[in-house]
Design a protein around this motif. Structure first.
Motif, PDB file in Angstrom:
ATOM      1  N   ASN A   3       8.031  -3.001  -8.089  1.00 27.59           N
ATOM      2  CA  ASN A   3       7.665  -1.770  -7.391  1.00 27.59           C
ATOM      3  C   ASN A   3       7.407  -2.078  -5.925  1.00 27.59           C
ATOM      4  O   ASN A   3       7.142  -3.233  -5.553  1.00 27.59           O
ATOM      5  CB  ASN A   3       6.467  -1.071  -8.049  1.00 27.59           C
ATOM      6  N   GLY A   4       7.519  -1.071  -5.102  1.00 27.70           N
ATOM      7  CA  GLY A   4       7.365  -1.262  -3.668  1.00 27.70           C
ATOM      8  C   GLY A   4       6.486  -0.199  -3.044  1.00 27.70           C
ATOM      9  O   GLY A   4       6.451   0.955  -3.496  1.00 27.70           O
ATOM     10  N   THR A   5       5.768  -0.589  -1.999  1.00 26.68           N
ATOM     11  CA  THR A   5       4.928   0.322  -1.225  1.00 26.68           C
ATOM     12  C   THR A   5       5.309   0.202   0.234  1.00 26.68           C
ATOM     13  O   THR A   5       5.208  -0.880   0.818  1.00 26.68           O
ATOM     14  CB  THR A   5       3.431  -0.027  -1.376  1.00 26.68           C
ATOM     15  N   HIS A   6       5.739   1.313   0.837  1.00 24.34           N
ATOM     16  CA  HIS A   6       6.042   1.325   2.267  1.00 24.34           C
ATOM     17  C   HIS A   6       4.847   1.903   3.007  1.00 24.34           C
ATOM     18  O   HIS A   6       4.484   3.068   2.806  1.00 24.34           O
ATOM     19  CB  HIS A   6       7.288   2.171   2.544  1.00 24.34           C
ATOM     20  N   LEU A   7       4.243   1.073   3.824  1.00 22.41           N
ATOM     21  CA  LEU A   7       3.100   1.497   4.626  1.00 22.41           C
ATOM     22  C   LEU A   7       3.543   1.721   6.065  1.00 22.41           C
ATOM     23  O   LEU A   7       4.177   0.850   6.661  1.00 22.41           O
ATOM     24  CB  LEU A   7       1.997   0.433   4.591  1.00 22.41           C
ATOM     25  N   VAL A   8       3.213   2.876   6.605  1.00 23.00           N
ATOM     26  CA  VAL A   8       3.433   3.163   8.016  1.00 23.00           C
ATOM     27  C   VAL A   8       2.069   3.437   8.629  1.00 23.00           C
ATOM     28  O   VAL A   8       1.458   4.472   8.363  1.00 23.00           O
ATOM     29  CB  VAL A   8       4.376   4.367   8.221  1.00 23.00           C
ATOM     30  N   GLY A   9       1.580   2.471   9.384  1.00 23.61           N
ATOM     31  CA  GLY A   9       0.206   2.561   9.840  1.00 23.61           C
ATOM     32  C   GLY A   9      -0.727   2.554   8.656  1.00 23.61           C
ATOM     33  O   GLY A   9      -0.625   1.700   7.764  1.00 23.61           O
ATOM     34  N   ASN A  10      -1.625   3.528   8.602  1.00 23.63           N
ATOM     35  CA  ASN A  10      -2.589   3.626   7.503  1.00 23.63           C
ATOM     36  C   ASN A  10      -2.158   4.620   6.432  1.00 23.63           C
ATOM     37  O   ASN A  10      -2.990   5.093   5.656  1.00 23.63           O
ATOM     38  CB  ASN A  10      -3.960   4.024   8.065  1.00 23.63           C
ATOM     39  N   THR A  11      -0.866   4.914   6.381  1.00 23.63           N
ATOM     40  CA  THR A  11      -0.347   5.909   5.440  1.00 23.63           C
ATOM     41  C   THR A  11       0.654   5.278   4.479  1.00 23.63           C
ATOM     42  O   THR A  11       1.468   4.441   4.875  1.00 23.63           O
ATOM     43  CB  THR A  11       0.361   7.048   6.203  1.00 23.63           C
ATOM     44  N   ILE A  12       0.583   5.687   3.217  1.00 23.76           N
ATOM     45  CA  ILE A  12       1.610   5.309   2.253  1.00 23.76           C
ATOM     46  C   ILE A  12       2.776   6.255   2.451  1.00 23.76           C
ATOM     47  O   ILE A  12       2.701   7.442   2.102  1.00 23.76           O
ATOM     48  CB  ILE A  12       1.091   5.390   0.801  1.00 23.76           C
ATOM     49  N   SER A  13       3.854   5.747   3.034  1.00 30.97           N
ATOM     50  CA  SER A  13       5.047   6.567   3.269  1.00 30.97           C
ATOM     51  C   SER A  13       5.853   6.754   1.998  1.00 30.97           C
ATOM     52  O   SER A  13       6.305   7.856   1.686  1.00 30.97           O
ATOM     53  CB  SER A  13       5.923   5.929   4.355  1.00 30.97           C
ATOM     54  N   GLU A  14       6.045   5.664   1.249  1.00 28.92           N
ATOM     55  CA  GLU A  14       6.777   5.708  -0.015  1.00 28.92           C
ATOM     56  C   GLU A  14       6.142   4.719  -0.986  1.00 28.92           C
ATOM     57  O   GLU A  14       5.666   3.660  -0.571  1.00 28.92           O
ATOM     58  CB  GLU A  14       8.253   5.320   0.169  1.00 28.92           C
TER      59      GLU A  14
END
Length: 323
Positions: free
Chosen positions: A153-164
């Motif tokens: 599984n993957g987590t895309h973090l953009v700054g302090n937000t979970i993007s995907e």
């Protein structure tokens, strides 16, 4: 107030039961870790009653071990995710008895995390992204964190937000299944056997076609991957064992690449989970992604990231409480 929690984890690969003692008073502090092995039949058993009794008893043993080792720590609760039997977006079946663990340890037990999440509009998996955000997120930084267990599984973090955040494909599950079929052990150590083979294009394309309808975000059931592998038996008859393993490594790596591309190819990628010990798989991922790919080892022991993640979810009360 001391926020000491014990987090437990046995992933879909059922390699072992991991535990960690953590403190959330001033950020994250990993106090101690422990691992306990299951009985030899546990990894491949389909007997839900046996699985439930085993995961319950081993959880009691490892929790009491950490309690006795750290008697001065005022442990607030235990995070017990159970052992996944099956999972859909509507309901998740987890083996294990949180009431018995509560009785035998005299500690409150947070459990049934996945159905708790589903009841609140989630998919019940993956659940580790919230911890990824808590632990890894940095203002102004785009990064991707992969957990390679039985399923990746993957987590895309953009700054302090979970993007995907999504399950992305088979991690170790098909590799471990093939290793067992070849009688080389529970897994292909370092990917050494796979590295001796060559990826078979016909078999790889067959498996990829079986996965192409899957979209993000999603929560995968491991039985789906076993079924598509079984459906490839006719292809396997004409492919050497080494080549089959090599092809399965390529499949796992390509599905990670697909999610990396889907997330606009972040330059920073971290990986944790059992997959990091497959050196051949890690080389293929690094080659395919073409960016910096690191394990989490310098930040947190990769083996215990998921146990820590469930401790964090218990700290945030994202599960049912048994006490």
């Amino acid at each position: 107030m001391k926020n000491f929690y014990i987090g437990l984890m046995s992933g879909t690969s059922r390699d072992s039961l991991d535990a960690c003692l953590v403190n959330f008073d001033k950020g994250f502090q990993l106090i101690d870790t422990a691992t306990i092995e299951f009985s030899k039949d546990y990894k491949r058993s389909e007997d839900q009653d046996f699985i439930g009794k085993e995961i319950t008893q081993k959880s009691i043993e490892i929790v009491n071990f950490l309690r006795k080792k750290w008697p001065e720590k005022n442990i607030k609760a235990v995070a017990f995710p159970g052992q996944t039997i099956s999972h859909t977006d509507e309901y998740s079946i987890q083996a294990g008895n949180p009431e018995e663990i509560n009785m035998e340890t005299s500690l409150p037990i947070y459990a049934d995390f996945r159905n708790f999440d589903i009841a609140r509009g989630g998919r019940g998996a993956p659940l580790v992204p919230e911890f990824h955000k808590y632990f890894f997120a940095k203002e102004g930084v785009s990064q991707l964190i992969f957990n390679i267990g039985g399923i990746s599984n993957g987590t895309h973090l953009v700054g302090n937000t979970i993007s995907e955040a999504s399950d992305v494909g088979p991690g170790n599950c098909l590799l471990d299944l093939m290793a067992k079929n070849l009688n080389i052990g529970d897994f292909d150590k370092n990917g050494d056997t796979a590295a001796k083979g060559k990826s078979n294009i016909r078999l790889l394309n067959f498996l990829l076609e079986k996965l192409e309808h899957l979209a993000y975000p999603r929560a995968d059931d491991i039985s789906f991957y076993y079924e598509i592998f079984e459906s490839s038996k006719n292809f396997q008859k004409t492919v050497s064992s080494n080549d089959i393993l090599c092809t399965l490594v390529e499949l796992s790596a390509l599905k990670i690449k697909d999610f990396h591309v889907y997330c606009n190819s972040p330059d920073i990628v971290y990986i944790h989970g059992g997959g990091i010990y497959n050196a051949f798989l890690m080389r293929r991922i690094k080659n395919l992604l073409g960016v910096s790919v690191e394990t989490t080892e310098e930040l947190i022991d990769s083996k215990f990231v998921e146990a820590a993640a469930f401790a964090y979810l218990a700290y945030k009360e994202r599960a049912h409480l048994f006490k």
